[in-house]
Scaffold this motif. Structure first.
Motif, PDB file in Angstrom:
ATOM      1  N   ASP A  15      36.077  42.898  33.018  1.00 24.66           N
ATOM      2  CA  ASP A  15      36.028  43.427  34.469  1.00 24.66           C
ATOM      3  C   ASP A  15      37.161  44.563  34.736  1.00 24.66           C
ATOM      4  N   ALA A  53      44.875  37.852  39.632  1.00 27.16           N
ATOM      5  CA  ALA A  53      43.319  37.895  39.232  1.00 27.16           C
ATOM      6  C   ALA A  53      42.666  37.850  40.536  1.00 27.16           C
ATOM      7  N   ARG A  55      36.077  38.215  33.114  1.00 28.61           N
ATOM      8  CA  ARG A  55      37.156  38.879  33.704  1.00 28.61           C
ATOM      9  C   ARG A  55      37.900  39.905  32.811  1.00 28.61           C
ATOM     10  N   ALA A 109      39.137  44.442  38.073  1.00 25.40           N
ATOM     11  CA  ALA A 109      40.083  43.337  38.411  1.00 25.40           C
ATOM     12  C   ALA A 109      41.540  43.929  38.603  1.00 25.40           C
TER      13      ALA A 109
END
Length: 375
Positions: free
Chosen positions: A356, A12, A353, A359
């Motif tokens: 995203d 992450a 997240r 990422a």
């Protein structure tokens, strides 16, 4: 609301473009909560934790020391303290101490403050010229200079000096509202932090003012990071909490500097006048966000137009995450998810997240980055 805040750090990415406030609002349960909030924010992968100063239980130097001590990666920034409540050498020394304590993760953020409160407390008002002079003095002191006979907007000093061995690269931030302060941020500061409840048009205009001033000063405008301060209040929170973090928070700003906020956003000044004349508003002895009852806040909600509350991230966690991303489209380099604790933000960060795609590639949003220089 307990939340599992553990992340698999190698997978992450750190969300350098997102920040939050420690002890959001009036400070919640007290300053001791800052320790857990710092650790939780870092566990969520947030980039920066901001600390605002209130003259009761939120003294900035103490809180930044605690936050730096219990974090390893996250940046810690004041947003804001005031340059005229400490001697320049005290502030410069404090910033250097925090810089080295944290391994280069500290940002000294300054603000103008509330003129009416200053007047009541006998503190001279802050001017744009003073903040610019102060920033220049800080940078000279951090470079190890010995300043003789300084005579400028911040005052006259026979000698200002810390240590000739210093060569510190400490970031300076400015909480900015009006065009003069925004321009100052562009030409003399590293980060510029906008105010909460700025409309999209106001955010765009503010970013343009900062970047244009940086360019006119011979700086690369991309190196000046502009933070949108976006109230982030998901509907996973109880109704009373959401009411406090939206209506009561905006109402408190209207109490303190309503004319400026209304003028900046091109809102109807007659609405502000009715708000100020309301008997419930005038009966509250202090800031509405920490003195008003739920019944009083519900009444005040009827005084504030929906459009005044729209510049915020509300709704489901996914809707909040989408709204946060929209701020980048308005020109912001980074976003402070304002007014919520890490526990309260955890579902929103998870939704952010999930959407995203960067990422997976291990990349972050293009724009100014902050490096940590080991001491």
């Amino acid at each position: 609301m307990p939340t599992d805040l553990r992340w698999d750090v190698p997978e992450a990415r750190v969300l350098d473009e997102l920040g939050y406030y420690l002890l959001a609002g009036a400070g919640g349960t007290g300053p001791a909560a800052l320790v857990d909030e710092t650790r939780q924010g870092e566990a969520l992968g947030l980039g920066t934790a901001f600390i605002s100063e209130r003259w009761n239980l939120k003294e900035a130097a103490s809180l930044t020391g605690a936050a730096c001590a219990v974090s390893d990666r996250m940046h810690i920034a004041t947003a804001a303290t005031n340059h005229n409540t400490r001697h320049p050498l005290i502030t410069a020394s404090w910033a250097t101490t925090m810089h080295r304590l944290s391994g280069g993760r500290f940002t000294l953020g300054l603000g103008r403050g509330i003129a009416a409160m200053y007047q009541a407390f006998g503190v001279p008002p802050v001017t744009t010229a003073q903040m610019e002079d102060f920033a220049q003095v800080m940078r000279r002191l951090w470079r190890g200079e010995m300043i003789f006979g300084h005579d400028g907007p911040i005052g006259s000093y026979d000698l200002l000096y810390l240590d000739s061995d210093f060569d510190e690269d400490i970031r300076l931030a400015l909480v900015a509202f009006g065009p003069q302060t925004l321009a100052l941020g562009g030409r003399a500061f590293d980060d510029v932090i906008l105010h909460t409840f700025f409309t999209p048009d106001t955010v765009r205009r503010s970013v343009q003012t900062v970047k244009r001033a940086a360019e006119q000063a011979g700086r690369d405008p991309d190196t000046v990071r502009v933070w949108s301060c976006l109230a982030t209040v998901g509907d996973h929170l109880p109704d009373e909490v959401r009411l406090t973090k939206t209506v009561a928070r905006l109402a408190t700003y209207l109490q303190g500097y309503g004319d400026l906020l209304v003028r900046t956003n091109d809102w109807d000044p007659m609405v502000l006048q009715r708000f100020r004349e309301d008997s419930v508003v005038t009966s509250i002895p202090g800031g509405i966000d920490h003195k008003a009852t739920t019944d009083q806040i519900e009444h005040i909600a009827g005084l504030i137009p929906d459009e005044w509350l729209e510049p915020s991230a509300t709704g489901s966690s996914q809707q909040c995450a989408t709204r946060i991303r929209e701020e980048f489209g308005h020109g912001a380099d980074a976003v402070i998810m304002h007014g919520a604790t890490p526990d309260e933000l955890a579902p929103v960060v998870a939704a952010y997240r999930a959407g995203d795609s960067r990422a997976a590639a291990g990349t972050s949003r293009p724009g100014p980055t902050v490096s940590v220089r080991p001491e």
